[in-house]
Scaffold this active site. Structure first.
Site, PDB file in Angstrom:
ATOM      1  CB  ALA A  12     160.160 129.325  94.419  1.00 33.44           C
ATOM      2  CB  SER A  13     163.630 130.969  89.955  1.00 31.79           C
ATOM      3  OG  SER A  13     164.425 129.854  89.637  1.00 31.79           O
ATOM      4  NE  ARG A  14     164.605 125.039  86.554  1.00 32.02           N
ATOM      5  CZ  ARG A  14     165.799 124.727  86.095  1.00 32.02           C
ATOM      6  NH1 ARG A  14     166.459 125.564  85.325  1.00 32.02           N
ATOM      7  NH2 ARG A  14     166.364 123.573  86.417  1.00 32.02           N
ATOM      8  CG  ASN A  89     160.309 122.889  94.694  1.00 29.52           C
ATOM      9  OD1 ASN A  89     159.683 121.982  94.147  1.00 29.52           O
ATOM     10  ND2 ASN A  89     161.041 123.769  93.990  1.00 29.52           N
ATOM     11  CB  SER A 141     160.939 111.913  93.548  1.00 28.13           C
ATOM     12  OG  SER A 141     160.753 111.207  92.330  1.00 28.13           O
ATOM     13  CE1 TYR A 154     165.568 114.101  92.019  1.00 28.28           C
ATOM     14  CE2 TYR A 154     164.314 112.150  91.434  1.00 28.28           C
ATOM     15  CZ  TYR A 154     164.374 113.505  91.677  1.00 28.28           C
ATOM     16  OH  TYR A 154     163.232 114.255  91.592  1.00 28.28           O
ATOM     17  CB  ALA A 156     170.086 107.412  97.773  1.00 29.23           C
ATOM     18  CE  LYS A 158     163.812 114.709  95.070  1.00 30.31           C
ATOM     19  NZ  LYS A 158     163.366 116.025  95.547  1.00 30.31           N
TER      20      LYS A 158
HETATM   21  P1  NAI Z   1     163.577 122.308  88.225  1.00 29.55           P
HETATM   22  O1  NAI Z   1     164.962 121.876  87.914  1.00 29.55           O
HETATM   23  O2  NAI Z   1     162.771 122.958  87.174  1.00 29.55           O
HETATM   24  O3  NAI Z   1     163.557 123.215  89.528  1.00 29.55           O
HETATM   25  C1  NAI Z   1     164.384 122.975  90.637  1.00 29.55           C
HETATM   26  C2  NAI Z   1     164.735 124.308  91.217  1.00 29.55           C
HETATM   27  O4  NAI Z   1     165.584 124.118  92.355  1.00 29.55           O
HETATM   28  C3  NAI Z   1     165.500 125.187  90.223  1.00 29.55           C
HETATM   29  O5  NAI Z   1     164.938 126.463  90.202  1.00 29.55           O
HETATM   30  C4  NAI Z   1     166.907 125.214  90.791  1.00 29.55           C
HETATM   31  O6  NAI Z   1     167.622 126.393  90.510  1.00 29.55           O
HETATM   32  C5  NAI Z   1     166.604 125.092  92.278  1.00 29.55           C
HETATM   33  N1  NAI Z   1     167.788 124.678  93.029  1.00 29.55           N
HETATM   34  C6  NAI Z   1     168.621 123.635  92.754  1.00 29.55           C
HETATM   35  N2  NAI Z   1     169.609 123.608  93.672  1.00 29.55           N
HETATM   36  C7  NAI Z   1     169.402 124.639  94.522  1.00 29.55           C
HETATM   37  C8  NAI Z   1     170.087 125.125  95.678  1.00 29.55           C
HETATM   38  N3  NAI Z   1     171.209 124.534  96.111  1.00 29.55           N
HETATM   39  N4  NAI Z   1     169.595 126.218  96.312  1.00 29.55           N
HETATM   40  C9  NAI Z   1     168.468 126.824  95.887  1.00 29.55           C
HETATM   41  N5  NAI Z   1     167.773 126.401  94.805  1.00 29.55           N
HETATM   42  C10 NAI Z   1     168.235 125.327  94.130  1.00 29.55           C
HETATM   43  O7  NAI Z   1     162.833 120.994  88.752  1.00 29.55           O
HETATM   44  P2  NAI Z   1     161.309 120.701  89.078  1.00 29.55           P
HETATM   45  O8  NAI Z   1     160.877 119.645  88.159  1.00 29.55           O
HETATM   46  O9  NAI Z   1     160.517 121.929  89.203  1.00 29.55           O
HETATM   47  O10 NAI Z   1     161.492 119.998  90.501  1.00 29.55           O
HETATM   48  C11 NAI Z   1     161.133 120.583  91.749  1.00 29.55           C
HETATM   49  C12 NAI Z   1     161.209 119.499  92.802  1.00 29.55           C
HETATM   50  O11 NAI Z   1     160.314 118.441  92.458  1.00 29.55           O
HETATM   51  C13 NAI Z   1     162.579 118.856  92.934  1.00 29.55           C
HETATM   52  O12 NAI Z   1     162.843 118.562  94.296  1.00 29.55           O
HETATM   53  C14 NAI Z   1     162.434 117.582  92.145  1.00 29.55           C
HETATM   54  O13 NAI Z   1     163.344 116.591  92.574  1.00 29.55           O
HETATM   55  C15 NAI Z   1     161.009 117.213  92.443  1.00 29.55           C
HETATM   56  N6  NAI Z   1     160.423 116.307  91.484  1.00 29.55           N
HETATM   57  C16 NAI Z   1     160.189 116.671  90.188  1.00 29.55           C
HETATM   58  C17 NAI Z   1     159.597 115.782  89.323  1.00 29.55           C
HETATM   59  C18 NAI Z   1     159.270 116.114  87.912  1.00 29.55           C
HETATM   60  O14 NAI Z   1     158.733 115.269  87.221  1.00 29.55           O
HETATM   61  N7  NAI Z   1     159.545 117.319  87.447  1.00 29.55           N
HETATM   62  C19 NAI Z   1     159.266 114.415  89.736  1.00 29.55           C
HETATM   63  C20 NAI Z   1     159.534 114.147  91.113  1.00 29.55           C
HETATM   64  C21 NAI Z   1     160.086 115.074  91.927  1.00 29.55           C
END
Ligand code: NAI
Length: 246
Positions: A12-14, A89, A141, A154, A156, A158
């Site tokens: 949730a940091s970004r 998330n 997703s 990815y 698979a 999701k």
């Molecule tokens: P992002 O890359 O900005 O954020 C993902 C966050 O998860 C980051 O803060 C990262 O440090 C954290 N993270 C990754 N591995 C981790 C771990 N092992 N332990 C704790 N934290 C971890 O990506 P975004 O876009 O905010 O994506 C959030 C979710 O939404 C993801 O599950 C992504 O697959 C999904 N999603 C995003 C889409 C998009 O268009 N941005 C589309 C479909 C799904």
């Protein structure tokens, strides 16, 4: 709407996670902002929530590690007494065409996205079963529904989250716990900033609404699913994608 509820949002940091954390806090939930390495950014999310009059704390954990995950959830339950809302998330991508995809990249994505979600659900379910209430919301997703070139790992992971959501929803339904998935389409974040301009143009053709979504579109859907308004909804995959998956 969520006053007095304890919520955990992983990653949730970004991006989308940050927006979900802020929206849950705005509705009155006390939010645990999980992060893996960006302590400063997670603290900024907490400060922003607090400045708006909400309650939040940043807690580090690599959710893809079963040992760390177990401690993370056990400590929150010990410190806060409960977890009412879990939002899985955190997610990663390691894209490549199937022929070029390494076993390591395949497994890394499965481990974080799918196994990480499983660990979280496993750790909160006992407590939620005893309490006979709880909300679990998994961020899948649209790629898990439709597939996508270069994203076999990815997609698979999701699609796996969608199956995990439905199986868990059936197991927990009779005890007042709902489990749903939100499947975002193409949302403006760091993850999608990495997509090339040509890919972006091509993707736009597949979006009936012809525009990207915002993180708030996902966050508001999560707030709804976490709220009492969604008390009779479980095992569903809600696509928030401008019409991509239909
Ligand atoms: P992002 O890359 O900005 O954020 C993902 C966050 O998860 C980051 O803060 C990262 O440090 C954290 N993270 C990754 N591995 C981790 C771990 N092992 N332990 C704790 N934290 C971890 O990506 P975004 O876009 O905010 O994506 C959030 C979710 O939404 C993801 O599950 C992504 O697959 C999904 N999603 C995003 C889409 C998009 O268009 N941005 C589309 C479909 C799904």
């Amino acid at each position: 709407m969520l006053n007095g509820k304890i919520a955990v949002v992983t990653g949730a940091s970004r991006g989308i996670g940050r927006s979900i954390a802020a929206s849950l806090a705005r509705e009155g939930a006390e939010v645990i902002v999980n992060y893996i390495s960006s302590e400063q950014k997670a603290n900024e999310v907490v400060q922003t929530i607090k400045a708006a009059g909400g309650k939040a704390a940043a807690v580090q954990c690599n959710i893809s590690d079963p040992v760390q995950s177990k401690d993370f959830y056990a400590n929150i339950i010990k410190d806060y007494g409960t977890i009412d809302i879990l939002v899985n998330n955190a997610g990663i991508t390691k894209d490549n065409l199937i022929m070029k995809m390494t076993e390591e990249d395949f497994m890394d994505v499965i481990q974080t996205n799918l196994a990480g979600t499983f660990y979280g659900i496993k750790q909160v379910s006992r407590m939620m079963l005893k309490k006979r209430s709880g909300r679990i919301i998994n961020i899948a997703s649209v790629v898990g529904v439709l597939g996508n070139i270069g994203q076999a790992n990815y997609a698979a992971s999701k699609a796996g989250i969608i199956g995990l959501t439905k199986a868990t929803a059936k197991e927990l339904a009779s005890r007042g716990i709902t489990v749903n998935a939100v499947a975002p389409g193409f949302i403006e974040t760091d993850m999608t900033d990495a997509v090339s301009e040509s890919m972006r143009e091509k993707l736009m053709e597949d979006i009936p609404m012809r525009k990207l979504g915002g993180t708030e579109d996902i966050a508001e859907t999560v707030v709804f699913l976490a709220s009492d308004k969604a008390k009779y909804i479980t095992g569903q995959v809600i696509c928030v994608d401008g019409g991509m998956a239909m």
